[in-house]
Design a protein around this motif. Structure first.
Motif, PDB file in Angstrom:
ATOM      1  N   GLN A  94      22.025  40.155  43.703  1.00 39.62           N
ATOM      2  CA  GLN A  94      23.002  39.050  43.690  1.00 39.62           C
ATOM      3  C   GLN A  94      23.877  39.164  42.411  1.00 39.62           C
ATOM      4  N   VAL A  95      23.253  39.243  41.171  1.00 31.39           N
ATOM      5  CA  VAL A  95      23.836  39.460  39.942  1.00 31.39           C
ATOM      6  C   VAL A  95      24.750  40.542  40.108  1.00 31.39           C
ATOM      7  N   ARG A  96      24.199  41.719  40.545  1.00 30.16           N
ATOM      8  CA  ARG A  96      25.009  42.867  40.462  1.00 30.16           C
ATOM      9  C   ARG A  96      26.485  42.674  41.309  1.00 30.16           C
ATOM     10  N   GLU A  97      26.423  42.095  42.163  1.00 32.28           N
ATOM     11  CA  GLU A  97      27.441  41.958  43.090  1.00 32.28           C
ATOM     12  C   GLU A  97      28.662  40.985  42.252  1.00 32.28           C
ATOM     13  N   LEU A  98      28.076  40.187  41.639  1.00 31.36           N
ATOM     14  CA  LEU A  98      28.798  39.095  40.914  1.00 31.36           C
ATOM     15  C   LEU A  98      29.516  40.058  39.524  1.00 31.36           C
ATOM     16  N   LEU A  99      28.792  41.056  39.153  1.00 31.03           N
ATOM     17  CA  LEU A  99      29.321  41.624  37.908  1.00 31.03           C
ATOM     18  C   LEU A  99      30.210  43.097  38.526  1.00 31.03           C
ATOM     19  N   CYS A 100      30.131  43.106  39.869  1.00 27.13           N
ATOM     20  CA  CYS A 100      30.935  44.159  40.644  1.00 27.13           C
ATOM     21  C   CYS A 100      30.439  45.478  40.422  1.00 27.13           C
ATOM     22  N   LEU A 101      29.156  45.777  40.008  1.00 25.08           N
ATOM     23  CA  LEU A 101      28.201  46.849  40.015  1.00 25.08           C
ATOM     24  C   LEU A 101      27.822  47.307  41.583  1.00 25.08           C
ATOM     25  N   LYS A 102      27.710  48.726  41.482  1.00 25.46           N
ATOM     26  CA  LYS A 102      27.416  49.175  42.936  1.00 25.46           C
ATOM     27  C   LYS A 102      26.289  48.334  43.482  1.00 25.46           C
ATOM     28  N   THR A 138      35.658  40.622  39.090  1.00 27.15           N
ATOM     29  CA  THR A 138      34.323  40.247  38.412  1.00 27.15           C
ATOM     30  C   THR A 138      34.437  38.604  38.181  1.00 27.15           C
ATOM     31  N   ASN A 139      33.185  38.270  38.378  1.00 33.49           N
ATOM     32  CA  ASN A 139      32.724  36.807  38.358  1.00 33.49           C
ATOM     33  C   ASN A 139      33.004  36.462  36.886  1.00 33.49           C
ATOM     34  N   SER A 140      33.962  35.694  36.493  1.00 32.06           N
ATOM     35  CA  SER A 140      34.261  35.460  34.979  1.00 32.06           C
ATOM     36  C   SER A 140      32.970  34.550  34.276  1.00 32.06           C
ATOM     37  N   GLY A 141      32.341  33.750  35.085  1.00 36.42           N
ATOM     38  CA  GLY A 141      30.979  33.046  34.406  1.00 36.42           C
ATOM     39  C   GLY A 141      29.996  34.087  34.229  1.00 36.42           C
ATOM     40  N   SER A 142      29.970  35.145  35.107  1.00 37.94           N
ATOM     41  CA  SER A 142      28.538  36.106  35.128  1.00 37.94           C
ATOM     42  C   SER A 142      28.928  36.956  33.925  1.00 37.94           C
ATOM     43  N   LYS A 143      29.917  37.438  33.767  1.00 35.37           N
ATOM     44  CA  LYS A 143      30.150  38.426  32.638  1.00 35.37           C
ATOM     45  C   LYS A 143      30.082  37.743  31.219  1.00 35.37           C
ATOM     46  N   LYS A 144      30.067  36.486  31.304  1.00 28.23           N
ATOM     47  CA  LYS A 144      29.926  35.738  29.842  1.00 28.23           C
ATOM     48  C   LYS A 144      28.327  35.693  29.755  1.00 28.23           C
ATOM     49  N   ARG A 145      27.631  35.719  30.822  1.00 24.15           N
ATOM     50  CA  ARG A 145      26.377  35.299  30.869  1.00 24.15           C
ATOM     51  C   ARG A 145      25.324  36.592  30.949  1.00 24.15           C
ATOM     52  N   PHE A 146      25.760  37.605  31.479  1.00 26.43           N
ATOM     53  CA  PHE A 146      24.794  38.912  31.586  1.00 26.43           C
ATOM     54  C   PHE A 146      25.391  40.058  31.090  1.00 26.43           C
ATOM     55  N   ALA A 147      24.431  40.902  30.467  1.00 19.44           N
ATOM     56  CA  ALA A 147      24.647  41.924  29.702  1.00 19.44           C
ATOM     57  C   ALA A 147      23.975  43.136  30.129  1.00 19.44           C
ATOM     58  N   LEU A 148      24.725  44.474  30.029  1.00 18.70           N
ATOM     59  CA  LEU A 148      23.867  45.702  30.732  1.00 18.70           C
ATOM     60  C   LEU A 148      23.266  46.180  29.464  1.00 18.70           C
ATOM     61  N   THR A 149      22.051  46.668  29.511  1.00 17.07           N
ATOM     62  CA  THR A 149      21.300  47.422  28.740  1.00 17.07           C
ATOM     63  C   THR A 149      21.684  48.991  28.727  1.00 17.07           C
ATOM     64  N   GLY A 150      21.187  49.771  27.632  1.00 17.95           N
ATOM     65  CA  GLY A 150      21.482  51.098  27.885  1.00 17.95           C
ATOM     66  C   GLY A 150      20.912  52.019  29.017  1.00 17.95           C
ATOM     67  N   THR A 151      19.715  51.483  29.579  1.00 12.44           N
ATOM     68  CA  THR A 151      19.124  52.163  30.824  1.00 12.44           C
ATOM     69  C   THR A 151      19.816  51.471  32.224  1.00 12.44           C
ATOM     70  N   GLY A 152      20.664  50.522  31.970  1.00 20.77           N
ATOM     71  CA  GLY A 152      21.356  50.094  33.181  1.00 20.77           C
ATOM     72  C   GLY A 152      20.648  48.598  33.815  1.00 20.77           C
ATOM     73  N   LYS A 153      19.650  48.253  32.987  1.00 24.86           N
ATOM     74  CA  LYS A 153      18.982  46.943  33.547  1.00 24.86           C
ATOM     75  C   LYS A 153      20.046  45.578  33.019  1.00 24.86           C
ATOM     76  N   ILE A 154      19.950  44.684  33.428  1.00 27.48           N
ATOM     77  CA  ILE A 154      20.601  43.456  33.247  1.00 27.48           C
ATOM     78  C   ILE A 154      20.032  42.683  32.369  1.00 27.48           C
TER      79      ILE A 154
END
Length: 65
Positions: A57-65, A6-22
């Motif tokens: 692009q964001v999903r790819e950085l966070l290693c989500l499907k 997982t991209n280290s910068g991205s995991k600090k900047r983005f968060a998943l919601t309960g419904t799967g949105k970023i």
């Protein structure tokens, strides 16, 4: 086959919601705040969702499907 990191910068900047949105934060709220109006600074405080144009692009950085 190695695991994808997982991209280290991205995991600090983005968060998943309960419904799967970023969720994301607005830019331009860290410094040089004296020339910005109160309304502009107040509106930059709120979090938003990643736009559909950037979602893959964001999903790819966070290693989500």
């Amino acid at each position: 086959m190695p695991k994808i990191k997982t991209n280290s910068g991205s995991k600090k900047r983005f968060a998943l919601t309960g419904t799967g949105k970023i969720k994301r934060q607005h830019a331009y709220h860290s410094h040089i705040l004296t020339k910005k109006t109160k309304k502009q600074k107040r509106n930059l405080c709120h979090s938003g969702l990643v736009d559909n144009a950037n979602l893959s692009q964001v999903r790819e950085l966070l290693c989500l499907k």
